[in-house]
Design a protein around this motif. Structure first.
Motif, short mmCIF file in Angstrom:
data_model
loop_
_atom_site.label_atom_id
_atom_site.label_comp_id
_atom_site.label_asym_id
_atom_site.label_seq_id
_atom_site.Cartn_x
_atom_site.Cartn_y
_atom_site.Cartn_z
N THR A 215 0.85 -1.18 0.00
CA THR A 215 0.00 0.00 0.00
C THR A 215 0.89 1.23 0.00
O THR A 215 1.64 1.44 0.94
N GLY A 216 0.80 2.02 -1.04
CA GLY A 216 1.62 3.23 -1.11
C GLY A 216 3.07 2.92 -1.41
O GLY A 216 3.43 1.79 -1.76
N TYR B 299 1.02 -0.22 7.23
CA TYR B 299 1.50 0.72 6.23
C TYR B 299 1.32 2.13 6.77
O TYR B 299 0.55 2.37 7.70
N GLY B 300 2.07 3.05 6.17
CA GLY B 300 2.07 4.41 6.67
C GLY B 300 2.87 4.49 7.95
O GLY B 300 3.68 3.63 8.27
N GLU C 155 3.70 9.97 12.69
CA GLU C 155 3.49 11.09 11.77
C GLU C 155 3.66 12.47 12.38
O GLU C 155 2.99 13.42 12.01
N TYR D 75 5.91 9.39 4.82
CA TYR D 75 4.56 8.82 4.77
C TYR D 75 3.46 9.86 4.90
O TYR D 75 2.34 9.54 5.28
N THR E 297 1.70 11.20 2.69
CA THR E 297 0.60 10.96 1.76
C THR E 297 -0.14 9.66 2.06
O THR E 297 -1.15 9.37 1.44
N GLN E 298 0.35 8.88 3.02
CA GLN E 298 -0.24 7.57 3.34
C GLN E 298 -0.66 7.53 4.80
O GLN E 298 0.17 7.62 5.68
N LYS E 299 -1.95 7.40 5.06
CA LYS E 299 -2.41 7.26 6.44
C LYS E 299 -2.01 5.89 6.98
O LYS E 299 -1.92 4.92 6.24
#
Length: 64
Positions: free
Chosen positions: A4-5, A23-24, A28, A36, A38-40
């Motif tokens: 993912t991403g 993922y992510g 953050e 990351y 752009t990726q939750k």
């Protein structure tokens, strides 16, 4: 394999198996990191993980 991403990994690990469980980024909040944004953060579906494990055992039967 399910990813993912974008996938970030150091060059020494380029030829090692990669199994995505999450993922992510769960934190953050680092002001210096933009990897990351752009990726939750999330957890991979269990079915994807099971399929990826089956695929990895075909490519790496003795290592896993």
């Amino acid at each position: 394999m399910h990813y993912t991403g974008p996938v970030y990994r150091p060059p020494p690990e380029a030829d090692t198996p990669l199994l995505e469980i999450t993922y992510g980024c769960s934190w953050e909040k680092c002001s210096f990191c933009s990897m990351y944004h752009t990726q939750k953060f999330g957890i991979s579906p269990i079915e994807d993980i099971k399929q990826d494990l089956e695929e990895l055992t075909r490519y790496y039967p003795k290592e896993i």
